[in-house]
Structures are given as structure tokens and as C-alpha cells.
Scaffold this active site. Structure first.
Site, mmCIF file in Angstrom:
data_model
loop_
_atom_site.group_PDB
_atom_site.id
_atom_site.type_symbol
_atom_site.label_atom_id
_atom_site.label_comp_id
_atom_site.label_asym_id
_atom_site.label_seq_id
_atom_site.Cartn_x
_atom_site.Cartn_y
_atom_site.Cartn_z
ATOM 1 N N GLU A 119 40.019 46.003 40.730
ATOM 2 C CA GLU A 119 39.632 46.130 42.113
ATOM 3 C C GLU A 119 40.822 47.089 42.599
ATOM 4 O O GLU A 119 40.702 48.263 43.186
ATOM 5 C CB GLU A 119 39.257 45.106 42.997
ATOM 6 C CG GLU A 119 38.195 44.340 42.735
ATOM 7 C CD GLU A 119 38.108 43.096 43.368
ATOM 8 O OE1 GLU A 119 37.092 43.012 44.422
ATOM 9 O OE2 GLU A 119 38.883 42.201 43.306
ATOM 10 N N GLU A 139 34.065 37.777 38.445
ATOM 11 C CA GLU A 139 33.970 36.691 39.417
ATOM 12 C C GLU A 139 32.696 35.847 39.391
ATOM 13 O O GLU A 139 32.760 34.766 39.908
ATOM 14 C CB GLU A 139 34.128 37.373 40.554
ATOM 15 C CG GLU A 139 35.510 38.009 40.888
ATOM 16 C CD GLU A 139 35.865 39.618 40.472
ATOM 17 O OE1 GLU A 139 36.779 40.159 40.753
ATOM 18 O OE2 GLU A 139 34.815 39.931 39.619
#
Length: 265
Positions: A119, A139
Site C-alpha cells: 500500500e 489481508e
């Protein structure tokens, strides 16, 4: 417990290199690291001697393996408000700061870039990956969505379907695939990673720092707006340049066939 400072800063030739410095934890982003990185960015923004920033990871294995799950799991036990406040808001603040920073930030991805590490790469305006890099959006394996902006930035970079495949499977992907997706600008041999990032920074630093900041602002603010709204942002950034020394100097230098002499370069 490690006594290392979570982020190292070295400034050379107008380039600040920020190194995520938890190599024993694969540079996992705990709260102290996120806060330290934000503090360094605040300092570097107002340091006129710094024209560009390189962001990389300590050690040979990882850029960042993502959020510190042991610490995050303790926040989860506090419930939605505590977990959102401590983890999500902090991570989104960090990636938004990187994305909108008024000086160019180049992610030099030296190894694993999973979760929050991926990210950060998505948020950085520019990125170069080592051939040793490896990316993932894992995730989903923890029964959660990305929380540092990954559900928003990756689809904007790669397209909805290609991003969703990565988000929903958690599969790792190569630096070449990251290049194909538009997540990084180049893939280079590992030994050439930092020199390549510095060379890119120097290519940018040849130009007016005010104009560089103006372009970064126009792209960051305009990319998620309609074309009409984006063009208005572009117009506003140009108008801000009109009274500057740098624009007059750039035009004069072009007319006079000489190298420009920009303020603060």
C-alpha cells in the site's frame, strides 16, 4: 525488544533516504514506525535543502511485510472504534501523506512488499522494484480487507478486475507483474536499486522545485475527479506558477538557449 530507531534518515545531494528499520520483523509497520515516518515527512517538507525522498527497507529480505499483526491484533480486541483509531486511521494517514507529499517520493522496493508495504508502494508517486521484490495483498488470509488504502488505490492503478483478483486471492506477484499493473515504474537488478532511484531523483531535480510540486499537486488532486474538475485543478496550479521567478526564468532560458537557474535548486 529492539532498540533500533524504527526509521533512519540520510540526506545526501538533496535527496533524503528514509529506511524502514525493523529488519528483524521484516520492517513490519507498527505504530512507532508509522509515527516516526510521518514525523520525518513533516520535517523534510519544510527542509528546503531536500528536493526528493527515497523510501526503502532495511536488510536484504523486505521492503515491508505489512502491518505489525501482533500489535494490530491487540487493537482488534478493543473493538471497532479502538482498532479503527489506532490502526486504520494511522495507516491511511500515512499513505495519504505519502501520496500528497509536495516533493517527489520514490519507493525503492528492495524485497517483500506485502499488505501495508504494498500500500505504501501504491501511494508513492514513483516506485522502482528490485528483481528480488515480491508483492502481495494477503489481508484476505486474515479475514479482513486492506486498511491502508489498498482497496482504493490498487484498482485505480491496475483496473478493477486485475486488482480484485489480487485482493480476493491473496496470491503473491512478481515485480514484473507489478510493472505490468502500473504499480512500479521499473524493475532493476538488486544492486542497482538505490542508484536507479537516486538517478531518477536527480532527473527530476534538474527542474524547478516549484513546478515539480505543482505537477504533483495537480495529478494527486485531479486523478480521482472528473476531467472538468481535474482541468480546473491544472489551471489553478498554472496560475500559481505565473508570478514565480522560476516560470519567468524557464521561459527566458529557453528563449536565450541557456540552462535555467531556478530558485532553491
Amino acid at each position: 525488544m529492539s532498540t533500533l530507531h524504527p526509521v533512519l534518515c540520510n540526506i545526501s545531494e538533496g535527496i533524503a533516504t528514509l529506511t524502514l528499520n525493523r529488519p528483524e520483523k521484516l520492517n513490519a509497520i507498527d505504530y512507532a514506525l508509522a509515527d516516526a515516518l510521518l514525523a520525518f515527512l513533516d520535517t523534510l517538507e519544510t527542509d528546503d535543502s531536500v528536493k526528493a525522498v527515497i523510501l526503502t527497507g532495511a536488510g536484504e529480505k523486505a521492503f515491508s511485510a505489512g502491518g505489525d499483526i501482533h500489535q494490530f491484533s491487540r487493537s482488534v480486541r478493543l473493538g471497532p472504534l479502538g482498532a479503527t483509531r489506532d490502526f486504520v486511521r494511522r495507516g491511511q494517514t500515512l499513505t495519504s501523506r505519502i501520496e500528497a507529499f509536495p516533493k517527489p517520493i520514490i519507493a525503492a522496493v528492495n524485497g517483500i512488499a506485502f499488505g501495508g508495504g504494498c500500500e505504501i508502494t501504491e501511494a508513492a508517486p514513483l516506485a522502482i522494484a528490485s528483481e528480488n521484490a515480491l508483492f502481495a495483498k494477503p489481508e484476505i488470509k486474515l479475514a479482513m480487507p486492506p486498511t491502508f488504502g489498498g482497496t482504493q488505490r490498487l484498482p485505480r492503478l491496475a483496473g478493477r478486475k486485475r486488482a480484485l483478483e489480487l485482493l480476493l486471492t491473496g496470491d503473491s506477484f512478481t515485480p514484473q507483474h507489478a510493472l505490468d499493473l502500473g504499480l512500479v515504474n521499473a524493475v532493476v537488478p538488486h544492486a542497482e536499486l538505490i542508484p536507479s532511484a537516486r538517478a531518477l531523483a536527480h532527473r527530476i531535480m534538474r527542474h524547478s522545485p516549484v513546478a515539480v510540486s505543482s505537477i504533483l499537486t495537480a495529478v494527486t488532486r485531479g486523478i480521482n475527479q472528473s476531467i472538468g474538475e481535474g482541468l480546473q485543478v491544472e489551471s489553478e496550479q498554472f496560475a500559481r506558477m505565473v508570478p514565480t521567478h522560476d516560470l519567468r526564468e524557464g521561459l527566458d532560458a529557453w528563449i536565450e538557449r541557456r540552462q535555467p537557474r531556478y530558485m532553491g535548486r
